[in-house]
Motif scaffolding. Structure first.
Motif, PDB file in Angstrom:
ATOM      1  N   TYR A 117       0.859  -1.171   0.000  1.00 31.43           N
ATOM      2  CA  TYR A 117       0.000   0.000   0.000  1.00 31.43           C
ATOM      3  C   TYR A 117       0.906   1.235   0.000  1.00 31.43           C
ATOM      4  O   TYR A 117       1.415   1.640   1.049  1.00 31.43           O
ATOM      5  CB  TYR A 117      -0.908   0.000   1.235  1.00 31.43           C
ATOM      6  CG  TYR A 117      -1.866  -1.172   1.275  1.00 31.43           C
ATOM      7  CD1 TYR A 117      -2.773  -1.375   0.250  1.00 31.43           C
ATOM      8  CD2 TYR A 117      -1.856  -2.069   2.331  1.00 31.43           C
ATOM      9  CE1 TYR A 117      -3.654  -2.443   0.277  1.00 31.43           C
ATOM     10  CE2 TYR A 117      -2.741  -3.142   2.378  1.00 31.43           C
ATOM     11  CZ  TYR A 117      -3.641  -3.314   1.340  1.00 31.43           C
ATOM     12  OH  TYR A 117      -4.508  -4.379   1.377  1.00 31.43           O
ATOM     13  N   ALA A 118       1.127   1.801  -1.163  1.00 29.23           N
ATOM     14  CA  ALA A 118       2.063   2.910  -1.291  1.00 29.23           C
ATOM     15  C   ALA A 118       1.576   3.863  -2.374  1.00 29.23           C
ATOM     16  O   ALA A 118       0.754   3.503  -3.223  1.00 29.23           O
ATOM     17  CB  ALA A 118       3.457   2.383  -1.636  1.00 29.23           C
ATOM     18  N   ILE A 119       2.098   5.086  -2.353  1.00 33.35           N
ATOM     19  CA  ILE A 119       1.647   6.108  -3.298  1.00 33.35           C
ATOM     20  C   ILE A 119       1.899   5.688  -4.742  1.00 33.35           C
ATOM     21  O   ILE A 119       1.103   5.982  -5.637  1.00 33.35           O
ATOM     22  CB  ILE A 119       2.308   7.474  -2.971  1.00 33.35           C
ATOM     23  CG1 ILE A 119       1.565   8.616  -3.651  1.00 33.35           C
ATOM     24  CG2 ILE A 119       3.788   7.451  -3.302  1.00 33.35           C
ATOM     25  CD1 ILE A 119       0.251   8.954  -3.036  1.00 33.35           C
ATOM     26  N   ASP A 120       3.006   4.981  -4.997  1.00 30.57           N
ATOM     27  CA  ASP A 120       3.284   4.523  -6.358  1.00 30.57           C
ATOM     28  C   ASP A 120       2.237   3.515  -6.820  1.00 30.57           C
ATOM     29  O   ASP A 120       1.832   3.508  -7.984  1.00 30.57           O
ATOM     30  CB  ASP A 120       4.678   3.898  -6.447  1.00 30.57           C
ATOM     31  CG  ASP A 120       5.784   4.936  -6.340  1.00 30.57           C
ATOM     32  OD1 ASP A 120       5.564   6.066  -6.797  1.00 30.57           O
ATOM     33  OD2 ASP A 120       6.856   4.612  -5.809  1.00 30.57           O
ATOM     34  N   ASP A 121       1.814   2.658  -5.896  1.00 30.62           N
ATOM     35  CA  ASP A 121       0.816   1.656  -6.249  1.00 30.62           C
ATOM     36  C   ASP A 121      -0.538   2.314  -6.491  1.00 30.62           C
ATOM     37  O   ASP A 121      -1.297   1.902  -7.369  1.00 30.62           O
ATOM     38  CB  ASP A 121       0.726   0.612  -5.137  1.00 30.62           C
ATOM     39  CG  ASP A 121       2.058  -0.080  -4.901  1.00 30.62           C
ATOM     40  OD1 ASP A 121       2.212  -1.230  -5.348  1.00 30.62           O
ATOM     41  OD2 ASP A 121       2.954   0.542  -4.293  1.00 30.62           O
ATOM     42  N   ALA A 126      -4.764   4.432 -10.171  1.00 27.92           N
ATOM     43  CA  ALA A 126      -5.499   5.548 -10.762  1.00 27.92           C
ATOM     44  C   ALA A 126      -5.301   5.618 -12.271  1.00 27.92           C
ATOM     45  O   ALA A 126      -6.259   5.866 -13.020  1.00 27.92           O
ATOM     46  CB  ALA A 126      -5.057   6.858 -10.118  1.00 27.92           C
ATOM     47  N   ALA A 127      -4.072   5.375 -12.738  1.00 28.52           N
ATOM     48  CA  ALA A 127      -3.815   5.408 -14.182  1.00 28.52           C
ATOM     49  C   ALA A 127      -4.600   4.322 -14.894  1.00 28.52           C
ATOM     50  O   ALA A 127      -5.183   4.547 -15.969  1.00 28.52           O
ATOM     51  CB  ALA A 127      -2.317   5.249 -14.435  1.00 28.52           C
ATOM     52  N   GLU A 128      -4.637   3.131 -14.300  1.00 29.99           N
ATOM     53  CA  GLU A 128      -5.390   2.029 -14.907  1.00 29.99           C
ATOM     54  C   GLU A 128      -6.889   2.301 -14.857  1.00 29.99           C
ATOM     55  O   GLU A 128      -7.621   1.978 -15.791  1.00 29.99           O
ATOM     56  CB  GLU A 128      -5.058   0.725 -14.178  1.00 29.99           C
ATOM     57  CG  GLU A 128      -5.611  -0.510 -14.859  1.00 29.99           C
ATOM     58  CD  GLU A 128      -5.192  -1.801 -14.168  1.00 29.99           C
ATOM     59  OE1 GLU A 128      -5.882  -2.825 -14.353  1.00 29.99           O
ATOM     60  OE2 GLU A 128      -4.180  -1.782 -13.434  1.00 29.99           O
TER      61      GLU A 128
END
Length: 237
Positions: A117-121, A126-128
Protein backbone atom coordinates in the motif's frame (compact mmCIF):
# COMPACT_ATOMS: atom_id res chain seq x y z
CA UNK A 1 10.33 6.67 -7.54
CA UNK A 2 8.22 8.13 -4.78
CA UNK A 3 8.94 6.87 -1.27
CA UNK A 4 6.43 4.18 -0.30
CA UNK A 5 3.72 4.92 2.23
CA UNK A 6 3.44 1.86 4.42
CA UNK A 7 -0.22 1.73 5.31
CA UNK A 8 0.45 -1.16 7.67
CA UNK A 9 2.09 1.32 10.03
CA UNK A 10 -1.11 3.34 10.25
CA UNK A 11 -3.84 0.73 10.26
CA UNK A 12 -4.40 -2.84 11.50
CA UNK A 13 -2.52 -4.58 8.70
CA UNK A 14 -4.50 -5.58 5.65
CA UNK A 15 -7.94 -5.34 7.18
CA UNK A 16 -10.93 -7.42 6.23
CA UNK A 17 -13.65 -5.65 4.30
CA UNK A 18 -15.32 -2.93 6.39
CA UNK A 19 -18.87 -3.73 7.46
CA UNK A 20 -20.24 -0.16 7.63
CA UNK A 21 -18.79 1.03 4.38
CA UNK A 22 -19.47 2.37 1.81
CA UNK A 23 -22.06 4.90 2.99
CA UNK A 24 -25.15 5.35 0.84
CA UNK A 25 -24.39 7.85 -1.96
CA UNK A 26 -26.59 10.93 -2.35
CA UNK A 27 -29.05 11.49 -5.18
CA UNK A 28 -27.33 11.71 -8.54
CA UNK A 29 -24.34 9.60 -7.47
CA UNK A 30 -24.04 5.88 -8.18
CA UNK A 31 -21.75 3.44 -6.38
CA UNK A 32 -20.10 0.75 -8.51
CA UNK A 33 -17.22 -1.75 -8.47
CA UNK A 34 -14.37 -2.38 -10.89
CA UNK A 35 -12.76 -5.81 -10.83
CA UNK A 36 -9.03 -5.33 -11.26
CA UNK A 37 -8.66 -8.96 -12.13
CA UNK A 38 -4.95 -8.90 -13.03
CA UNK A 39 -4.11 -8.07 -9.39
CA UNK A 40 -7.10 -9.84 -7.78
CA UNK A 41 -8.55 -6.60 -6.43
CA UNK A 42 -12.09 -5.19 -6.28
CA UNK A 43 -12.14 -1.41 -6.48
CA UNK A 44 -15.07 0.67 -5.26
CA UNK A 45 -15.84 3.86 -7.17
CA UNK A 46 -18.67 6.33 -7.64
CA UNK A 47 -19.88 8.33 -10.60
CA UNK A 48 -22.23 11.25 -11.18
CA UNK A 49 -23.52 11.70 -14.71
CA UNK A 50 -24.72 15.06 -16.10
CA UNK A 51 -28.54 15.26 -15.79
CA UNK A 52 -28.92 16.33 -19.44
CA UNK A 53 -27.04 13.29 -20.68
CA UNK A 54 -23.55 12.78 -22.13
CA UNK A 55 -21.74 15.78 -23.59
CA UNK A 56 -18.39 16.52 -25.16
CA UNK A 57 -16.96 17.71 -21.84
CA UNK A 58 -13.91 15.80 -20.63
CA UNK A 59 -14.67 13.72 -17.51
CA UNK A 60 -13.46 14.68 -14.04
CA UNK A 61 -11.68 12.38 -11.58
CA UNK A 62 -11.70 13.47 -7.93
CA UNK A 63 -8.84 12.08 -5.83
CA UNK A 64 -9.35 12.18 -2.07
CA UNK A 65 -6.83 12.32 0.75
CA UNK A 66 -5.40 9.50 2.84
CA UNK A 67 -7.56 7.57 5.30
CA UNK A 68 -10.92 8.57 3.84
CA UNK A 69 -12.70 7.61 0.62
CA UNK A 70 -14.84 8.72 -2.29
CA UNK A 71 -17.62 9.75 0.14
CA UNK A 72 -15.70 12.95 0.91
CA UNK A 73 -16.77 14.23 -2.53
CA UNK A 74 -20.50 13.45 -2.13
CA UNK A 75 -21.50 17.10 -1.81
CA UNK A 76 -19.57 18.01 -4.95
CA UNK A 77 -20.14 15.24 -7.46
CA UNK A 78 -23.70 15.74 -8.69
CA UNK A 79 -23.40 19.55 -8.61
CA UNK A 80 -20.15 19.43 -10.57
CA UNK A 81 -21.65 17.07 -13.16
CA UNK A 82 -24.66 19.36 -13.57
CA UNK A 83 -22.64 22.56 -13.87
CA UNK A 84 -19.99 21.22 -16.27
CA UNK A 85 -21.92 18.63 -18.27
CA UNK A 86 -19.12 16.16 -17.50
CA UNK A 87 -19.15 12.73 -15.89
CA UNK A 88 -17.57 12.97 -12.44
CA UNK A 89 -15.74 10.03 -10.84
CA UNK A 90 -14.21 9.26 -7.45
CA UNK A 91 -12.71 6.03 -6.11
CA UNK A 92 -11.36 4.38 -2.98
CA UNK A 93 -7.65 3.54 -3.09
CA UNK A 94 -6.88 -0.13 -2.59
CA UNK A 95 -6.49 -0.82 1.13
CA UNK A 96 -9.01 1.90 2.07
CA UNK A 97 -12.77 2.20 2.11
CA UNK A 98 -14.32 -0.61 0.05
CA UNK A 99 -11.36 -1.27 -2.27
CA UNK A 100 -9.57 -4.46 -1.20
CA UNK A 101 -7.78 -7.53 -2.49
CA UNK A 102 -10.20 -10.39 -3.15
CA UNK A 103 -10.67 -12.55 -0.02
CA UNK A 104 -8.14 -10.46 1.94
CA UNK A 105 -7.08 -12.00 5.23
CA UNK A 106 -4.90 -9.64 7.29
CA UNK A 107 -2.08 -9.83 4.77
CA UNK A 108 -2.08 -13.62 4.50
CA UNK A 109 -4.35 -14.27 1.49
CA UNK A 110 -2.95 -15.24 -1.90
CA UNK A 111 -4.27 -11.97 -3.35
CA UNK A 112 -2.22 -10.00 -0.78
CA UNK A 113 1.16 -11.65 -1.20
CA UNK A 114 3.71 -9.04 -2.27
CA UNK A 115 1.07 -6.29 -2.19
CA UNK A 116 2.26 -2.87 -1.02
CA UNK A 117 0.00 0.00 0.00
CA UNK A 118 2.06 2.91 -1.29
CA UNK A 119 1.65 6.11 -3.30
CA UNK A 120 3.28 4.52 -6.36
CA UNK A 121 0.82 1.66 -6.25
CA UNK A 122 -2.11 4.06 -5.93
CA UNK A 123 -0.75 6.01 -8.89
CA UNK A 124 -0.74 2.81 -10.94
CA UNK A 125 -4.30 2.07 -9.78
CA UNK A 126 -5.50 5.55 -10.76
CA UNK A 127 -3.81 5.41 -14.18
CA UNK A 128 -5.39 2.03 -14.91
CA UNK A 129 -8.76 3.27 -13.63
CA UNK A 130 -8.62 6.22 -16.03
CA UNK A 131 -7.98 3.93 -18.99
CA UNK A 132 -10.35 1.13 -17.97
CA UNK A 133 -13.31 3.09 -16.58
CA UNK A 134 -13.16 6.88 -16.93
CA UNK A 135 -12.04 6.95 -20.60
CA UNK A 136 -13.33 3.53 -21.59
CA UNK A 137 -14.23 3.52 -25.28
CA UNK A 138 -12.94 7.07 -25.79
CA UNK A 139 -10.53 8.10 -28.53
CA UNK A 140 -6.79 7.68 -27.83
CA UNK A 141 -6.35 11.45 -27.45
CA UNK A 142 -9.19 11.82 -24.90
CA UNK A 143 -8.17 13.30 -21.53
CA UNK A 144 -9.47 13.71 -18.00
CA UNK A 145 -9.51 16.63 -15.55
CA UNK A 146 -7.90 15.74 -12.22
CA UNK A 147 -8.86 17.30 -8.87
CA UNK A 148 -6.74 16.20 -5.91
CA UNK A 149 -7.11 16.96 -2.21
CA UNK A 150 -4.30 16.39 0.32
CA UNK A 151 -2.54 13.10 -0.60
CA UNK A 152 -4.83 13.02 -3.63
CA UNK A 153 -3.17 16.26 -4.76
CA UNK A 154 0.23 14.60 -4.75
CA UNK A 155 -1.26 11.62 -6.56
CA UNK A 156 -2.81 13.91 -9.19
CA UNK A 157 0.49 15.74 -9.72
CA UNK A 158 2.37 12.45 -10.14
CA UNK A 159 -0.18 11.28 -12.71
CA UNK A 160 0.02 14.54 -14.66
CA UNK A 161 3.84 14.39 -14.69
CA UNK A 162 3.92 10.96 -16.34
CA UNK A 163 5.04 11.04 -20.00
CA UNK A 164 2.03 10.56 -22.25
CA UNK A 165 -0.44 11.12 -19.41
CA UNK A 166 -4.08 11.60 -20.38
CA UNK A 167 -4.53 14.63 -18.12
CA UNK A 168 -6.27 17.72 -19.51
CA UNK A 169 -5.97 19.89 -16.38
CA UNK A 170 -4.88 19.72 -12.78
CA UNK A 171 -6.58 21.28 -9.74
CA UNK A 172 -4.80 20.90 -6.39
CA UNK A 173 -6.65 21.44 -3.11
CA UNK A 174 -4.39 21.64 -0.07
CA UNK A 175 -2.06 19.14 -1.73
CA UNK A 176 0.45 17.14 0.32
CA UNK A 177 4.00 18.01 -0.83
CA UNK A 178 5.72 14.92 0.65
CA UNK A 179 4.14 11.58 1.43
CA UNK A 180 5.98 8.43 2.43
CA UNK A 181 8.37 6.65 4.73
CA UNK A 182 10.95 3.93 4.35
CA UNK A 183 11.83 1.40 7.02
CA UNK A 184 15.20 -0.39 7.14
CA UNK A 185 14.83 -4.07 6.29
CA UNK A 186 11.25 -3.92 4.98
CA UNK A 187 10.04 -2.74 1.59
CA UNK A 188 6.42 -2.48 2.72
CA UNK A 189 5.15 -5.59 0.98
CA UNK A 190 2.76 -8.00 2.65
CA UNK A 191 2.82 -9.84 4.90
CA UNK A 192 4.30 -7.24 7.23
CA UNK A 193 6.65 -7.94 10.17
CA UNK A 194 5.08 -8.42 13.59
CA UNK A 195 6.58 -5.37 15.31
CA UNK A 196 5.57 -2.70 12.74
CA UNK A 197 2.12 -4.28 12.55
CA UNK A 198 1.65 -4.14 16.33
CA UNK A 199 2.81 -0.53 16.48
CA UNK A 200 0.57 0.34 13.57
CA UNK A 201 -2.50 -1.11 15.22
CA UNK A 202 -1.86 0.85 18.40
CA UNK A 203 -1.35 4.13 16.52
CA UNK A 204 -4.33 3.51 14.27
CA UNK A 205 -6.67 3.07 17.26
CA UNK A 206 -5.43 6.39 18.63
CA UNK A 207 -5.89 8.15 15.28
CA UNK A 208 -9.43 6.85 14.70
CA UNK A 209 -10.72 7.95 18.10
CA UNK A 210 -13.93 9.93 17.60
CA UNK A 211 -12.68 12.93 19.55
CA UNK A 212 -9.44 13.01 17.57
CA UNK A 213 -11.24 12.86 14.21
CA UNK A 214 -13.71 15.55 15.28
CA UNK A 215 -10.88 17.83 16.42
CA UNK A 216 -8.99 17.43 13.13
CA UNK A 217 -12.12 18.14 11.10
CA UNK A 218 -12.87 21.21 13.19
CA UNK A 219 -9.44 22.61 12.32
CA UNK A 220 -9.89 22.26 8.56
CA UNK A 221 -13.60 23.05 8.06
CA UNK A 222 -14.75 26.67 8.01
CA UNK A 223 -18.17 25.43 9.17
CA UNK A 224 -17.33 22.53 11.56
CA UNK A 225 -20.97 21.51 11.90
CA UNK A 226 -20.89 20.48 8.25
CA UNK A 227 -18.22 17.92 9.08
CA UNK A 228 -20.12 16.12 11.85
CA UNK A 229 -21.50 13.34 9.58
CA UNK A 230 -17.96 12.59 8.41
CA UNK A 231 -16.74 11.39 11.80
CA UNK A 232 -18.41 7.97 11.65
CA UNK A 233 -17.77 7.64 7.92
CA UNK A 234 -14.04 8.16 8.44
CA UNK A 235 -14.02 5.70 11.35
CA UNK A 236 -15.57 3.09 9.05
CA UNK A 237 -12.86 3.36 6.38
Amino acid sequence: MTAPLYLLLLCPGALSHPTRYPPKPPAGVKGLYWDRTSLKQRIHYEVAEPPKGPSNSAPVLLLNGFGVGSFTWHRNMAALAASTGASVYAMDYVGQGASWPVDCDDGNAESEQGLRYAIDDWKAQAAEFIDAIVLRGASPDACVHLVGNSAGGLLAALLAAEPGSRVASLCLLNATPVWGSNLPGWDGRLPGPAVPRAIGRYLYDRMRDRANIAEMLEQVYAAPEQAEPLVEQIRAV
